[in-house]
Design a protein around this motif. Structure first.
Motif, PDB file in Angstrom:
ATOM      1  N   ILE A   1      -4.622  -8.418 -12.174  1.00 12.40           N
ATOM      2  CA  ILE A   1      -3.769  -8.337 -10.983  1.00 12.40           C
ATOM      3  C   ILE A   1      -4.632  -8.256  -9.731  1.00 12.40           C
ATOM      4  O   ILE A   1      -4.267  -8.778  -8.671  1.00 12.40           O
ATOM      5  CB  ILE A   1      -2.808  -7.124 -11.074  1.00 12.40           C
ATOM      6  N   PHE A   2      -5.816  -7.631  -9.843  1.00 18.47           N
ATOM      7  CA  PHE A   2      -6.736  -7.557  -8.706  1.00 18.47           C
ATOM      8  C   PHE A   2      -7.239  -8.949  -8.344  1.00 18.47           C
ATOM      9  O   PHE A   2      -7.282  -9.326  -7.155  1.00 18.47           O
ATOM     10  CB  PHE A   2      -7.905  -6.630  -9.055  1.00 18.47           C
ATOM     11  N   MET A   3      -7.623  -9.738  -9.347  1.00 15.24           N
ATOM     12  CA  MET A   3      -8.080 -11.110  -9.098  1.00 15.24           C
ATOM     13  C   MET A   3      -6.957 -11.962  -8.528  1.00 15.24           C
ATOM     14  O   MET A   3      -7.180 -12.797  -7.647  1.00 15.24           O
ATOM     15  CB  MET A   3      -8.614 -11.714 -10.408  1.00 15.24           C
ATOM     16  N   ARG A   4      -5.749 -11.726  -9.030  1.00 16.81           N
ATOM     17  CA  ARG A   4      -4.592 -12.498  -8.544  1.00 16.81           C
ATOM     18  C   ARG A   4      -4.288 -12.168  -7.087  1.00 16.81           C
ATOM     19  O   ARG A   4      -3.901 -13.042  -6.307  1.00 16.81           O
ATOM     20  CB  ARG A   4      -3.389 -12.183  -9.439  1.00 16.81           C
TER      21      ARG A   4
ATOM     22  N   LYS B   1      -0.405  -3.382   1.133  1.00 13.92           N
ATOM     23  CA  LYS B   1      -1.809  -3.594   1.487  1.00 13.92           C
ATOM     24  C   LYS B   1      -2.743  -2.622   0.787  1.00 13.92           C
ATOM     25  O   LYS B   1      -3.955  -2.876   0.679  1.00 13.92           O
ATOM     26  CB  LYS B   1      -1.977  -3.486   3.005  1.00 13.92           C
ATOM     27  N   LEU B   2      -2.208  -1.495   0.331  1.00 17.34           N
ATOM     28  CA  LEU B   2      -3.045  -0.525  -0.380  1.00 17.34           C
ATOM     29  C   LEU B   2      -3.329  -0.957  -1.817  1.00 17.34           C
ATOM     30  O   LEU B   2      -4.234  -0.417  -2.455  1.00 17.34           O
ATOM     31  CB  LEU B   2      -2.359   0.843  -0.399  1.00 17.34           C
ATOM     32  N   GLY B   3      -2.562  -1.929  -2.322  1.00 17.61           N
ATOM     33  CA  GLY B   3      -2.684  -2.349  -3.711  1.00 17.61           C
ATOM     34  C   GLY B   3      -4.093  -2.705  -4.147  1.00 17.61           C
ATOM     35  O   GLY B   3      -4.595  -2.162  -5.141  1.00 17.61           O
ATOM     36  N   PRO B   4      -4.797  -3.619  -3.431  1.00 14.78           N
ATOM     37  CA  PRO B   4      -6.159  -3.984  -3.861  1.00 14.78           C
ATOM     38  C   PRO B   4      -7.115  -2.799  -3.893  1.00 14.78           C
ATOM     39  O   PRO B   4      -7.962  -2.710  -4.785  1.00 14.78           O
ATOM     40  CB  PRO B   4      -6.582  -5.021  -2.814  1.00 14.78           C
ATOM     41  N   PHE B   5      -6.988  -1.877  -2.943  1.00 13.53           N
ATOM     42  CA  PHE B   5      -7.879  -0.715  -2.916  1.00 13.53           C
ATOM     43  C   PHE B   5      -7.597   0.219  -4.087  1.00 13.53           C
ATOM     44  O   PHE B   5      -8.517   0.777  -4.694  1.00 13.53           O
ATOM     45  CB  PHE B   5      -7.716   0.029  -1.585  1.00 13.53           C
ATOM     46  N   VAL B   6      -6.304   0.384  -4.412  1.00  9.54           N
ATOM     47  CA  VAL B   6      -5.941   1.211  -5.563  1.00  9.54           C
ATOM     48  C   VAL B   6      -6.438   0.569  -6.852  1.00  9.54           C
ATOM     49  O   VAL B   6      -6.984   1.246  -7.737  1.00  9.54           O
ATOM     50  CB  VAL B   6      -4.415   1.429  -5.611  1.00  9.54           C
TER      51      VAL B   6
ATOM     52  N   MET C   1     -10.378   0.615 -11.318  1.00  7.50           N
ATOM     53  CA  MET C   1     -11.378  -0.048 -12.152  1.00  7.50           C
ATOM     54  C   MET C   1     -12.714   0.681 -12.108  1.00  7.50           C
ATOM     55  O   MET C   1     -13.394   0.816 -13.132  1.00  7.50           O
ATOM     56  CB  MET C   1     -11.535  -1.508 -11.713  1.00  7.50           C
ATOM     57  N   VAL C   2     -13.110   1.156 -10.939  1.00  6.68           N
ATOM     58  CA  VAL C   2     -14.364   1.910 -10.825  1.00  6.68           C
ATOM     59  C   VAL C   2     -14.298   3.186 -11.655  1.00  6.68           C
ATOM     60  O   VAL C   2     -15.238   3.529 -12.377  1.00  6.68           O
ATOM     61  CB  VAL C   2     -14.658   2.246  -9.346  1.00  6.68           C
ATOM     62  N   TYR C   3     -13.163   3.885 -11.572  1.00  4.07           N
ATOM     63  CA  TYR C   3     -12.997   5.113 -12.356  1.00  4.07           C
ATOM     64  C   TYR C   3     -13.047   4.819 -13.853  1.00  4.07           C
ATOM     65  O   TYR C   3     -13.698   5.541 -14.623  1.00  4.07           O
ATOM     66  CB  TYR C   3     -11.671   5.784 -11.995  1.00  4.07           C
ATOM     67  N   ILE C   4     -12.354   3.752 -14.279  1.00  4.48           N
ATOM     68  CA  ILE C   4     -12.337   3.411 -15.706  1.00  4.48           C
ATOM     69  C   ILE C   4     -13.730   3.068 -16.203  1.00  4.48           C
ATOM     70  O   ILE C   4     -14.155   3.508 -17.283  1.00  4.48           O
ATOM     71  CB  ILE C   4     -11.359   2.251 -15.970  1.00  4.48           C
ATOM     72  N   LEU C   5     -14.479   2.294 -15.423  1.00  2.00           N
ATOM     73  CA  LEU C   5     -15.845   1.942 -15.826  1.00  2.00           C
ATOM     74  C   LEU C   5     -16.727   3.182 -15.912  1.00  2.00           C
ATOM     75  O   LEU C   5     -17.572   3.302 -16.803  1.00  2.00           O
ATOM     76  CB  LEU C   5     -16.435   0.941 -14.824  1.00  2.00           C
ATOM     77  N   PHE C   6     -16.521   4.118 -14.984  1.00  2.00           N
ATOM     78  CA  PHE C   6     -17.277   5.375 -15.023  1.00  2.00           C
ATOM     79  C   PHE C   6     -16.980   6.141 -16.308  1.00  2.00           C
ATOM     80  O   PHE C   6     -17.892   6.629 -16.979  1.00  2.00           O
ATOM     81  CB  PHE C   6     -16.928   6.224 -13.795  1.00  2.00           C
TER      82      PHE C   6
END
Length: 265
Positions: free
Chosen positions: A172-175, A194-199, A204-209
């Motif tokens: 969804i981020f890529m889309r 507009k907050l969607g991409p930042f969320v 994703m950063v949290y999940i990778l961590f």
């Protein structure tokens, strides 16, 4: 905190799904977070001797005993936990059996025809329930032979869950960032604007961590008993799924089609 996951598994049996399921997921996270914060705050203030608690095989029982100084009171609190776990088993069976049934209905599992059947009298996916019960029994038997292997299997859902969350968020981020797609995103009743991409990016950063730490052992030095096997088991499951897809899954699996009558609100 992951109680919201079970709500999604039951979405096929919920009316006004597009509104009620998201609300239930949000309510589940908020309510569980409040109760968990209150519970853990109480535990920390009544923990007693941390060294004794840490050395106990069942730390929460030691916390109760040090806080109350009474074995009957400790037994009462343990019984309360047992009741909660017992009741949650019904939710787990209902949720996961529906997940197995729904995936089998789309021919996503081996022997999908068997597990996609609904019992004509009981009006429930009985075969899926039997499969789930058999898997739980096998896990219980593993614990008898090796606690290390058992802990690896029960750690797998956390690792697999985060991986499964990452994939749709990434798409969804890529889309959202794509400017070449011919049609706009078909948003549902809820959107972040507009907050969607930042969320999405923050998630994703949290999940990778988290994924960097979940497969690591909890103790040093690492040996056969302290090794964390969740990572290798997750890799095996992924390889098995890929192999099943290459052999027959790509031929039998059908992408779920939105049934508008079920999602009207």
């Amino acid at each position: 905190m992951q109680g919201f996951d079970g709500v999604m598994h039951m979405s096929d049996e919920v009316k006004k799904t597009r509104v009620r399921v998201p609300r239930s997921m949000i309510f589940s996270v908020v309510l569980n977070a409040i109760m968990q914060f209150a519970f853990m705050t109480t535990v920390l203030f009544t923990i007693g001797d941390p060294a004794v608690v840490a050395a106990d095989s069942l730390p929460i029982i030691q916390v109760y005993y040090q806080a109350t100084g009474s074995k009957p009171a400790t037994n009462l609190f343990v019984v309360v936990i047992c009741i909660i776990i017992f009741v949650s088993f019904f939710n787990i069976f209902a949720s996961v059996s529906r997940l197995i049934w729904a995936f089998s209905r789309d021919n996503g599992l081996p022997f999908s025809r068997t597990f996609a059947k609904v019992h004509p009298t009981l009006k429930m996916p009985l075969n899926a329930l039997i499969l789930l019960g058999a898997c739980l029994c096998i896990l219980a038997l593993i614990n008898i032979g090796s606690t290390t292997a058992f802990n690896a299997f029960i750690s797998l859902p956390a690792l697999g869950g985060y991986i499964s969350y990452f994939i749709p968020i990434l798409f969804i981020f890529m889309r959202r960032l794509s400017t070449k797609h011919p049609t706009p995103i078909p948003w549902g009743p809820f959107r972040l604007g507009k907050l969607g991409p930042f969320v999405n990016f923050g998630a994703m950063v949290y999940i990778l961590f988290v994924l960097c730490w979940l497969p690591l052992p909890s103790f040093r030095p690492v040996d056969g008993e302290t090794m964390n096997y969740a990572g290798p088991i997750a890799g095996f499951v992924i390889l098995f799924a890929v192999g099943d897809w290459c052999v027959s899954g790509r031929k039998r699996f059908k992408v779920p089609v939105l049934r508008r009558a079920e999602y009207e609100y």
